[in-house]
Design a protein around this motif. Structure first.
Motif, short mmCIF file in Angstrom:
data_model
loop_
_atom_site.label_atom_id
_atom_site.label_comp_id
_atom_site.label_asym_id
_atom_site.label_seq_id
_atom_site.Cartn_x
_atom_site.Cartn_y
_atom_site.Cartn_z
N LYS A 111 -83.49 -30.82 9.76
CA LYS A 111 -84.86 -31.32 9.85
C LYS A 111 -85.13 -31.92 11.23
CE LYS A 111 -88.20 -33.64 6.88
NZ LYS A 111 -88.38 -34.45 5.64
N ARG A 115 -87.80 -30.57 14.23
CA ARG A 115 -88.77 -31.41 14.92
C ARG A 115 -88.55 -31.37 16.43
NH1 ARG A 115 -88.86 -37.28 12.71
NH2 ARG A 115 -90.55 -37.38 14.24
N PHE A 297 -98.58 -28.70 14.83
CA PHE A 297 -98.58 -28.46 13.39
C PHE A 297 -97.48 -27.49 12.95
CE2 PHE A 297 -103.00 -29.81 14.10
CZ PHE A 297 -103.12 -30.77 13.12
N PRO A 299 -94.17 -27.72 12.77
CA PRO A 299 -93.17 -28.20 11.80
C PRO A 299 -93.68 -28.24 10.37
CG PRO A 299 -93.16 -29.58 13.76
CD PRO A 299 -94.35 -28.69 13.86
N ARG A 300 -94.98 -28.31 10.17
CA ARG A 300 -95.55 -28.28 8.81
C ARG A 300 -95.91 -26.86 8.38
NH1 ARG A 300 -99.88 -33.32 9.32
NH2 ARG A 300 -98.37 -34.92 9.93
N VAL A 301 -96.47 -26.10 9.31
CA VAL A 301 -96.95 -24.76 8.97
C VAL A 301 -95.80 -23.80 8.71
CG1 VAL A 301 -98.21 -22.75 9.86
CG2 VAL A 301 -99.12 -25.06 10.21
N ARG A 304 -93.94 -24.00 5.38
CA ARG A 304 -94.82 -23.71 4.23
C ARG A 304 -95.16 -22.23 4.12
NH1 ARG A 304 -100.63 -26.68 2.84
NH2 ARG A 304 -101.04 -25.54 0.90
N ARG A 439 -89.23 -18.65 4.33
CA ARG A 439 -89.74 -19.97 4.71
C ARG A 439 -88.59 -20.82 5.17
NH1 ARG A 439 -94.07 -21.35 -0.17
NH2 ARG A 439 -95.33 -19.46 0.10
#
Length: 439
Positions: A111, A115, A297, A299-301, A304, A439
């Motif tokens: 993780k 980032r 965005f 790291p979030r997109v 997902r 993913r």
């Protein structure tokens, strides 16, 4: 600093041309001298970091880059400036792969690594667009020389802070693949030189054909060497993973399409529309903001939706932006025919290319981190260099047969080059279709 220096010179090109006496086609060597050496020696830089120490090479490369920036800012002739740009490219090739390798080996938890690589992607992607704005500010308020001088205080700070805070990761036995480094660099240089000659003298020139043929042979020899080398500069196992292989290919094709926008639009805005260097820089502000904001965005997109939808949306935006630019005329205003492509290219670059760093580096074994980072940046820089050479060739061929005012002839060449960019951007979309739905 390293990525920004590719585009920061673009806004200053008209001033450099007037001051140092470059002709129209030779002017592209202000960009190509840097990106060619940078891209050609990145593979060697990655392995050299494994051999001599990544921290050590990072600091030495940054110091060389900073010194060369100072020398370039003091240039009194075109040859002096080109020599300084070559030295900048050498420093970048030393520091660039070690940057990614140090990030990968420092952040071992998945993780945290995601980032860190996303931050790297954001800085790298924004550097392309921010360079245009910064170049405009410095050229207008001070001089084109300050687009090089600005590197000096930041470079000194990087060297001082790296000496104090960076740790040297465990060094692994490695050997330098010098035959591979020579054939790769010489092959790409010969191909780029052939395209530049074609832009100036046409395709019938014997030197053009010989240069392209020699380049193709050297690249083939390089690939043959890499299949047999015990520690190759280009480990073919890095391409075994389908997503990583597709990401590498798009890191080659994407800059080929994108460089046309930076190189030609800066000249369009200043030479055709009469904008100042400062105004030209701010004209790229929407794109710069969107590239950086979109990359934040990732790291979030990416977790997902996965790489495939993200890359497809991004490359589709890029294609739309470049296609709109093919409609430019000498009388086009900033709204909407420049503003809308800026928005589309900002979204497209942020979504299409920011995830690629993560896809390539997030799962690479530590032993291959230096080589993987070198291959990644080699694809990016070689794509940019070769793409600009091809598009300048298209531009030169189109302007020789065009009629009208000088401005109309220039725009005719640019729009033809944008058609070629749109074709290359379409290829990035096709490659993005091959990403696995993971993913």
């Amino acid at each position: 600093m390293i990525v920004l220096d590719i585009t920061v010179m673009n806004v200053a090109l008209p001033r450099i041309q007037a001051d140092l006496g470059f002709d129209a086609t030779a002017l592209s060597w202000v960009i190509n001298a840097y990106t060619l050496v940078f891209g050609g020696l990145l593979l060697l830089g990655g392995r050299a970091g494994d051999l001599f120490g990544r921290r050590r090479l990072f600091i030495a490369g940054t110091a060389l880059f900073t010194t060369a920036s100072l020398a370039g800012g003091l240039a009194e002739s075109s040859a002096w400036l080109i020599a300084a740009r070559i030295a900048q490219g050498l420093g970048s090739a030393m520091a660039g792969p070690s940057t990614l390798a140090l990030l990968t080996t420092t952040f071992t938890e998945q993780k945290a690594r995601l980032r860190a690589l996303a931050w790297f992607s954001g800085m790298s992607s924004a550097g392309f667009a921010v360079g245009l704005i910064l170049g405009g500010l410095l050229t207008e308020w001070l001089s084109w020389r300050w687009v090089l001088f600005i590197n000096v205080p930041f470079g000194v700070a990087v060297v001082v802070l790296a000496t104090r805070f960076l740790r040297e990761p465990e060094r692994r036995p490695a050997r330098l693949d010098l035959p591979g480094a020579f054939t790769a660099t010489a092959g790409v240089a010969a191909i780029v030189y052939g395209f530049i000659r074609a832009a100036a003298d046409g395709w019938g020139e014997p030197a053009t054909l010989v240069s392209l043929a020699v380049g193709a042979v050297l690249v083939a020899v390089f690939l043959a060497i890499e299949t047999r080398a015990p520690q190759p500069l280009l480990p073919l196992r890095l391409f075994a993973d389908r997503n990583r292989a597709a990401a590498y290919v798009n890191f080659f094709l994407g800059p080929m399409a994108g460089m046309s926008m930076f190189f030609f639009l800066t000249q369009y805005l200043q030479d055709v529309r009469g904008m100042s260097a400062l105004g030209t820089g701010f004209a790229f502000l929407p794109m710069a903001l969107l590239v950086f904001a979109t990359s934040r965005f990732i790291p979030r997109v990416l977790p997902r939706f996965g790489p495939k939808p993200t890359a497809l949306v991004g490359t589709a935006c890029m294609i739309a932006g470049v296609v709109l630019l093919t409609q430019l005329s000498a009388g086009s205003g900033y709204f909407p025919l420049l503003f809308v492509p800026m928005i589309l290219m900002g979204l497209g670059m942020g979504l299409a290319f920011s995830p690629l760093n993560v896809i390539i580096m997030a799962t690479v074994p530590p032993a291959d981190a230096g080589a993987a980072g070198g291959v990644l940046q080699t694809m990016q820089q070689t794509g940019a260099t070769l793409g600009l050479a091809i598009l300048v060739t298209v531009f030169g061929s189109a302007t020789r047969s065009a009629t009208g005012t000088p401005e109309e002839i220039m725009v005719s060449g640019m729009t033809t080059a944008f058609v070629a960019s749109a074709i290359i951007a379409t290829l990035t979309f096709v490659v993005a279709l091959t990403f696995r739905r993971t993913r």
